[in-house]
Design an enzyme around this catalytic site. Structure first.
Site, PDB file in Angstrom:
ATOM      1  N   CYS A  98      17.521 -38.692 -20.345  1.00 60.34           N
ATOM      2  CA  CYS A  98      17.636 -37.248 -20.154  1.00 60.34           C
ATOM      3  C   CYS A  98      17.456 -36.867 -18.688  1.00 60.34           C
ATOM      4  O   CYS A  98      18.045 -35.890 -18.212  1.00 60.34           O
ATOM      5  CB  CYS A  98      16.630 -36.508 -21.036  1.00 60.34           C
ATOM      6  SG  CYS A  98      14.928 -37.103 -20.865  1.00 60.34           S
ATOM      7  N   HIS A 352      10.296 -34.849 -21.728  1.00 58.78           N
ATOM      8  CA  HIS A 352      11.733 -34.603 -21.816  1.00 58.78           C
ATOM      9  C   HIS A 352      12.170 -33.768 -20.622  1.00 58.78           C
ATOM     10  O   HIS A 352      11.459 -32.849 -20.191  1.00 58.78           O
ATOM     11  CB  HIS A 352      12.053 -33.881 -23.127  1.00 58.78           C
ATOM     12  CG  HIS A 352      13.519 -33.676 -23.355  1.00 58.78           C
ATOM     13  ND1 HIS A 352      14.414 -34.716 -23.405  1.00 58.78           N
ATOM     14  CD2 HIS A 352      14.253 -32.536 -23.516  1.00 58.78           C
ATOM     15  CE1 HIS A 352      15.634 -34.235 -23.607  1.00 58.78           C
ATOM     16  NE2 HIS A 352      15.564 -32.923 -23.676  1.00 58.78           N
TER      17      HIS A 352
END
Length: 985
Positions: A98, A352
């Site tokens: 990510c 994340h």
């Protein structure tokens, strides 16, 4: 419908009053529950398994009535994977990529960078170009080629999201490990700059410098002479410390603040030709078009030895004026916020990454979260929930209020500002994809459209198949119930359920598992089948096939008869028991011949009969198999051998000898009348039968006579050996090597095992076998040499040998077989008065084998698979005493046992971390004063043998327990980017 047990009881109620020979077809139908009423829909919450006529709750509910087409397939609408109009394309997260996706989206929205990258000369693609308009067999290889293709897909792909695995693989990234995002940004831009600098187009050569490169100088001023010494440098981003600051301006101010150089840190001034006090500061000389601020959220924590995340709130403006920070040049220094990169999570090693990016065409803000893209309402940046993710019980920091035109974040780790320009022409925001790249995009879009069509066809096929199945089920389900007087068949309940469950594949109908030993339907399996009409059965077998069709003739009379007999005998058992016990009390008539029966069998015959009846029931099970959880007759005898001697599995087996004849022990049996025996034979038809006139087993009688003779011989032999070797038996007056006896110079050696076995025989000659061989070869090596030294026999090896007097050896030599005499002699030097004594064994010591024996002993101590090792935590300077093995963890907190550590593998000292709450980098381990520092060594090579005590001394504990969360999440040290794909050569 009545419960299953009630149906079972009602099906066999008639057996209590009907004899087996009087069973009719009506009774058989009762046993198979043919006449039990069928259940109606709505009356049963689930299917009645005990009723073969209940066809409710087997899965028919989902087929009756109207059904939505979407219920016939599990294929998502392929159009959901299609890109919506006027939206951007997402990027697939390949596991832990990510952080890569966020930077790719930010760089894609940098129009100047994208336009320049499209100008990159791709000679390989041009060489693959064909007249048909397709680039056959072309695959991007270099990182620039992959990035070109990726940007073209992001711009013109029909997919909602695309796969960046080609670029990620070219970069050599580990998709399962989350790397440092800031390090990745620096390395990638450096690699891109190096690659583009080799292009012929000057605009392309300098695009990275124009976009991201600025200049500043480290200026040092001597306090004595005032001389300035500038050191110019380039930067691609400004790394700002955020600790202790509230806004971006404070962070920039600290970055540029003046630093004093004093004491040991004084500056050597070339004008003064000596070290002088000085000041040093950074002066910004020029700024790039795109200004990147790296907020240093991930910092090294000295206490824990690992990185940690700073969750400090930092406010930053939408419009930033860098004029006050710029030195000496008048240029446009106003910047607009164009991207914010966010890290969600409290740890520096997990979490994340997402990106908020402003569209250069519309000035709308978008949130890029891998495959998902969300447009912000209005024209303003909205961080929203991104700032709530990291809220924990340990960090209840209130979010500060932000002024208009400002934003506040504690998860932002990179801010991207774009220099403001007075006017932006519309043509500058429109970027055309080069023709060769567009052809690649068109090829991918064609594949996507083909996939969409294929998925749509599969959906249609599933729907058509489901509709056909719907009509089939509605037609056949109405035919399943059978009517009185009409023919019927049985089919498996589970097969009907699978037939009605469209998600499973339908196999042929198989009734073989429900057959009894007579090849018909077993009565106990009636709950696993359903009775349906022959018409419905014909249709199902014709469409799906099958074996072992079970019709009306499949009701098994033999199984029903056997069950009836067992039920009647069970009911009659208590009455027969009382009658038999009264009959055995009366004596036999003189002219009457009786039968032998075991006393133990007579005492427990009622329980044995009950067990036998249950076994008889089980024998009629399908293929003589056993119901799950029940015991089979195989092996039961062995289990009962461990019980009380009076218990047995088979009646009257207690009067059998090993040869199958009548046992010779008359005390274990008695004679009963023929009337008693006939009663018992009803329950035990296969019991061994012996009349009163049968003789006992002749073989057993002969063996008994021989056994008594052998026992007498053994007793006589034991008495003779005991009287000859009385001191050896009683362990009195034994010679020792520690204090050599004066009356002899020679002692004889035998294995200690021989002496132990001999003493067992002397104590119990009737129960033990006589010893015939001394077995001295146990103490010798293959070459015939002795295996022990004088010193070793004084210590650990003394347990293997026994010493004998010469007189005792003379007796043993006559009574036992001796393979090799072993002796030890005391040798004195009579010419010397110094008292030196030497000892010599015969046979001589085999030094080669002795060394191998010692080596193997040491190896066995250090090479082990499972063993117990103790760990003791040493507090301050307390004495490291051996642990008390009996104490529990609640008594002594700092003594823990680490069980069964593997000596062949690397030691896993994470067990110590969990047991003592001491992180690996705070552990100082030692054994016998030696420090254990080699993490790659095995326990054995470190000298850790079974039952060893390892001492643990811990460094000062970490005060910040929040930092310990990061420590426990780190499985291995951070290694950074090792693959050459990101490292410029």
């Amino acid at each position: 419908m009545a419960p299953r047990l009630q149906l079972e009881k009602a099906a066999w109620k008639w057996a209590e009053t009907v004899k087996p020979e009087d069973i009719t077809h009506e009774h058989i139908e009762l046993a198979y529950r043919i006449a039990v009423p069928a259940c109606k829909r709505g009356t049963c919450r689930r299917n009645c398994k005990g009723n073969p006529n209940c066809l409710v709750g087997i899965g028919e509910q989902s087929w009756l009535g109207e059904i939505d087409e979407n219920a016939f397939h599990s294929i998502d609408d392929p159009n959901s994977e299609r890109r919506d109009k006027n939206t951007f394309v997402g990027l697939t997260n390949l596991g832990a990529t990510c952080y890569v996706n966020t930077f790719l989206q930010v760089w894609f929205h940098n129009l100047d960078l994208r336009r320049a990258l499209y100008l990159f000369q791709n000679s390989r693609a041009e060489g693959h170009n064909t007249d048909s308009g397709e680039l056959k067999d072309y695959e991007p290889r270099t990182i620039c080629e992959h990035l070109q293709y990726l940007f073209a897909l992001l711009q013109n792909s029909n997919r909602r999201y695309i796969d960046p695995s080609g670029l990620v693989k070219a970069l050599g990234l580990d998709t399962g490990q989350q790397q440092d995002a800031q390090e990745f940004s620096k390395l990638f831009l450096s690699l891109l700059e190096d690659t583009l600098s080799k292009q012929k187009d000057p605009n392309l050569q300098n695009v990275i410098q124009q976009q991201f490169c600025g200049q500043f100088s480290y200026v040092t001023v001597c306090n004595k002479c005032g001389r300035e010494s500038p050191l110019p440098s380039r930067f691609y981003e400004l790394e700002l410390n955020i600790q202790g600051h509230k806004n971006l301006t404070e962070c920039v101010t600290e970055f540029l603040k003046e630093e004093k150089l004093e004491g040991d840190n004084r500056y050597y001034c070339e004008s003064c030709q000596s070290k002088q006090n000085a000041t040093r500061r950074i002066k910004l000389q020029s700024l790039p078009r795109t200004l990147n601020f790296q907020l240093m959220r991930f910092v090294f924590d000295r206490q824990s030895g690992h990185k940690k995340k700073l969750n400090t709130f930092i406010s930053f403006p939408e419009v930033l004026d860098m004029g006050p920070f710029l030195e000496g040049k008048e240029e446009e220094c106003t910047y607009e916020l164009s991207a914010v990169l966010i890290h969600r999570g409290v740890s520096a090693y997990s979490g994340h990454y997402i990106a908020h990016v402003r569209d250069a065409h519309t000035n709308d803000w978008y949130k890029f979260n891998d495959e998902e893209i969300e447009k912000m309402e209005g024209k303003k940046l909205q961080l929203g929930i991104e700032e709530d993710i990291a809220e924990t019980a340990k960090s209840q920091t209130r979010k500060p209020k932000c002024s208009k035109g400002y934003h506040c974040s504690r998860n932002a780790y990179m801010l991207v500002y774009k220099r403001q320009t007075e006017e932006i022409e519309q043509t500058e925001t429109i970027i055309e994809v080069p023709a060769f790249l567009q052809k690649l995009v068109d090829q991918d879009n064609k594949k996507f459209e083909e996939w969409c069509n294929e998925m749509a066809d599969m959906r249609k096929q599933s729907v058509d198949k489901g509709k056909a199945k719907h009509e089939e089920v509605k037609e056949l389900y109405e035919l399943l119930p059978t009517e009185d007087g009409l023919s019927y068949e049985f089919v498996p309940l589970e097969w009907l359920k699978k037939w009605l469950d469209d998600s499973t594949s339908i196999k042929e109908i198989d009734n073989s598992q429900f057959l009894c030993s007579h090849g018909k339907l077993h009565p106990d399996k009636i709950g696993d089948v359903k009775r349906i009409s022959s018409k419905a059965a014909d249709l199902l077998f014709s469409r799906y096939g099958g074996v072992s069709r079970l019709g009306q003739s499949s009701l098994c009379r033999d199984c029903v008869t056997q069950r009836c007999r067992v039920i009647r005998l069970k009911n009659q058992l208590n009455e027969d028991y009382r009658e038999v016990m009264n009959l055995v009390k009366s004596s036999l008539k003189s002219e009457e011949s009786g039968f032998w029966i075991g006393k133990a069998s007579l005492r427990s015959w009622r329980q044995l009969a009950l067990d036998q009846l249950e076994e008889d029931e089980e024998e009629t099970k399908h293929n003589n198999s056993k119901i799950n959880g029940e015991k089979s007759t195989d092996g039961v005898k062995g289990d009962n051998e461990d019980r009380d001697g009076e218990e047995m599995k088979n009646f009257n087996e207690d009067i059998l000898c090993y040869h199958g004849g009548l046992n010779i022990l008359e005390n274990d049996r008695r004679v009963v009348s023929a009337e008693v025996w006939n009663k018992l034979r009803m329950y035990f038809p296969r019991a061994p039968e012996f009349t009163q006139n049968n003789e006992a087993c002749q073989q057993c009688m002969r063996l008994e006579r021989e056994g008594k003779e052998n026992e007498a011989l053994n007793r006589m032999m034991a008495n003779e050996q005991k009287s000859s070797l009385l001191n050896l038996f009683q362990e009195k007056n034994r010679p020792t090597l520690q204090k050599w006896p004066q009356e002899t110079d020679v002692l004889y050696i035998v294995p200690h095992y021989f002496v132990d076995e001999w003493r067992k025989f002397i104590r119990r000659p009737a129960k033990s076998n006589p010893v015939s061989n001394v077995g001295n070869s146990l103490l010798l090596c293959p070459h015939g040499g002795f295996m022990f030294t004088y010193d070793s026999m004084l210590q650990g090896d003394a347990q293997h040998i026994a010493l004998l007097w010469p007189a005792e050896w003379e007796v043993i030599s006559k009574m036992f077989l001796v393979d090799q005499a072993i002796s030890i002699c005391q040798i004195r030097d009579k010419t010397q008065d110094n008292g030196i004594v030497q000892y010599q064994t015969h046979p001589d010591l085999c030094r080669e084998c002795r060394e191998g024996f010692i080596f193997q002993q040491q190896r066995d101590m250090r090479e082990y698979a499972q063993a117990t090792v103790y760990v003791r935590k040493v507090i301050d300077k307390k004495r490291e005493s051996a642990p008390e093995f009996s104490v529990s963890g609640s008594d002594v907190e700092d003594e823990r046992e680490e069980p069964k550590m593997d000596g062949e593998k690397d030691p896993d000292f994470s067990q110590i971390m969990h047991a003592f709450s001491v992180a690996p980098f705070d552990q100082n381990l030692s054994i016998d004063g030696r420090c254990l520092t080699d993490d790659s060594a095995t326990l054995g090579s470190l000298g850790v043998i079974p039952e060893s005590i390892i001492c643990l001394k811990a460094d000062e504990p970490i005060a910040d327990y929040a930092a310990m969360d990061d420590v426990y999440q780190v499985c291995m040290p951070e290694e950074g980017f090792k693959d050459p794909g990101l490292l410029v050569q």
